[in-house]
Design an enzyme around this catalytic site. Structure first.
Site, mmCIF file in Angstrom:
data_model
loop_
_atom_site.group_PDB
_atom_site.id
_atom_site.type_symbol
_atom_site.label_atom_id
_atom_site.label_comp_id
_atom_site.label_asym_id
_atom_site.label_seq_id
_atom_site.Cartn_x
_atom_site.Cartn_y
_atom_site.Cartn_z
ATOM 1 N N ASP A 173 0.893 -0.772 -0.168
ATOM 2 C CA ASP A 173 0.155 -0.189 0.188
ATOM 3 C C ASP A 173 0.515 1.377 0.135
ATOM 4 O O ASP A 173 1.165 1.525 1.161
ATOM 5 C CB ASP A 173 -0.620 -0.150 1.415
ATOM 6 C CG ASP A 173 -1.767 0.991 1.009
ATOM 7 O OD1 ASP A 173 -1.890 1.702 0.461
ATOM 8 O OD2 ASP A 173 -2.572 1.839 2.231
ATOM 9 N N ASP A 344 -1.914 5.394 -6.657
ATOM 10 C CA ASP A 344 -2.031 5.130 -6.057
ATOM 11 C C ASP A 344 -1.727 3.308 -5.847
ATOM 12 O O ASP A 344 -2.646 3.060 -6.645
ATOM 13 C CB ASP A 344 -3.014 5.494 -4.775
ATOM 14 C CG ASP A 344 -3.624 4.719 -3.578
ATOM 15 O OD1 ASP A 344 -2.658 4.307 -2.982
ATOM 16 O OD2 ASP A 344 -4.082 4.189 -3.119
#
Length: 460
Positions: A173, A344
């Site tokens: 992440d 992201d």
């Protein structure tokens, strides 16, 4: 002779049209989408069972300690979620799987936007739970169950933790800094594929004291018997929640001081995300070589209000080889810290502010009027019925960056199947926020290299 003369203008006219059409399709304004292959992959997913998936004897990387040299390299395997846990356990078909993915993705985006909004206002989640308020152990052990709060969570790394190293799957992440995994004793742990980590079995384990830099850097933390406690919240009211069946924790790759790249003093890291419906794997690499000349480079921009996210200098889009009309400054970070574009790994579908999204979508639909439309689906308002086609020619879509750099996207990175019946949707979505997010659907098949020393991101 008379009949030949009578019909020759029509024949010549037809030939001229054919040549014009052929010429227009041969340049860089159109892409070919393999419809049959995409639909076949959606069907193959539901023929898989756990015994056909990943076995735990694959190569595993051991994470270096925080004191490791920044020159040392490290490669960690990345697996798509479907390689670890067969979708047949939780979904009846590909349509329901897609609906679930998009619901998780919407929760993920809401979490990121909430984090950015708090930072811009000069607040943190600690303001809602001050660190001087005594935290009970049960406050830090909320039930860990659904994947909705953390986001798409479609990509897992396989790493070794402790001494001797024990192997665990961890979600990667770039939108988070704190790396964590479930530990014994744990009364409310969610189900994971590997045994829960036992700190007492690791000779290199030691609790952090409250005076350490890491403890002082926590957004929400506390002390108990001189040991540092932490709390992680992902924006939907559930704490430390949101990883999926199979994962033991999360590997935070953000830009803050607590992230894995920061703690191991990495000068760069990169990843390549395979198709989320694939059973193949790729790698997450630290201190790896920069990609070659056949790549697109953009500056990493820093937001003084928020150091976790990687902002990039996106200037616009092109569709069918032509720039999309989007007002200047749409993708810039303003003085207050609002706006900007982040890359992201955890968000699936690229989000754009309403005006930018509408311009991109309209530019695409103007060139696809010949395609059969389908009903909207979840967050997608532009969909097509390709059920009678084996392949289709569609306009190109490219992301434009500073200095004329352009990243051409494969057709399968912006037209994705949402069921196994031939419904495909334009894989971008709008947001009412001024912040844009480049999601992992658009990153699939691309190595994304973050040069932290030079503040550059390269796509190859």
């Amino acid at each position: 002779m008379a009949m030949a003369s009578r019909y020759s203008p029509l024949i010549l006219h037809f030939i001229t049209l054919s040549l014009l059409l052929s010429s227009s399709l041969s340049d860089d304004t159109f892409n070919s989408l393999d419809v049959s292959a995409s639909i076949r992959s959606t069907l193959d997913l539901f023929s898989l069972h756990d015994e056909q998936l990943l076995q735990n004897d694959e190569q595993t990387a051991v994470l270096p300690s925080a004191s490791a040299s920044s020159s040392s390299s490290l490669s960690v395997e990345i697996h798509p979620r479907v390689k670890i846990y067969a979708p047949v356990h939780t979904h009846d078909d590909y349509k329901s799987l897609t609906e679930s993915r998009l619901a998780r993705d919407s929760a993920r985006v809401k979490s990121l936007l909430s984090k950015a909004e708090l930072a811009i206002r000069g607040m943190s989640r600690a303001d809602f739970n001050p660190v001087d308020t005594p935290l009970r152990s049960q406050d830090l052990q909320a039930p860990l169950s659904s994947g909705a709060s953390q986001g798409s969570g479609e990509y897992f790394s396989r790493v070794g933790v402790g001494s001797p190293a024990k192997e665990y799957f961890m979600v990667i992440d770039t939108g988070s800094d704190v790396s964590w995994l479930q530990c014994q004793p744990c009364s409310d742990c969610y189900k994971q594929s590997d045994p829960v980590f036992n700190p007492t079995s690791s000779s290199s384990y030691a609790p952090l004291s409250c005076s350490t830099r890491q403890c002082r850097s926590l957004e929400i933390g506390a002390c108990r018997n001189g040991a540092c406690l932490y709390q992680v919240s992902y924006g939907d009211g559930h704490d430390n929640e949101g990883l999926f069946v199979g994962a033991a924790g999360l590997l935070g790759l953000g830009g803050g001081p607590l992230s894995m790249p920061s703690q191991i003093k990495a000068t760069s890291f990169s990843y390549c995300l395979v198709d989320r419906d694939s059973r193949k794997s790729s790698t997450l690499e630290f201190n790896s070589a920069k990609p070659g000349s056949n790549s697109v480079t953009a500056p990493i921009l820093r937001n003084s209000k928020l150091d976790t996210f990687y902002y990039v200098g996106l200037t616009g889009f092109s569709v069918g080889g032509r720039p999309v009309s989007i007002p200047p400054g749409t993708f810039a970070v303003d003085e207050a810290g609002s706006g900007g574009v982040i890359v992201d790994s955890g968000t699936a579908v690229t989000r754009l502010p309403s005006q930018a999204y509408t311009s991109l979508r309209d530019a695409f639909t103007r060139l696809t009027r010949h395609l059969k439309p389908a009903q909207s689906f979840a967050i997608f308002d532009t969909c097509y019925d390709f059920s009678s086609l084996s392949s289709v020619t569609v306009p190109t879509v490219a992301m434009n960056f500073a200095a004329g750099q352009k990243l051409e996207l494969p057709a399968k990175n912006y037209l994705i199947p949402v069921d196994s019946d031939g419904t495909f949707c334009f894989a971008f979505a709008e947001t009412t926020s001024s912040m844009s997010i480049i999601g992992n659907v658009q990153q699939q098949g691309t190595r994304v290299h973050y040069d932290l020393a030079k503040s550059q991101v390269t796509f190859s």
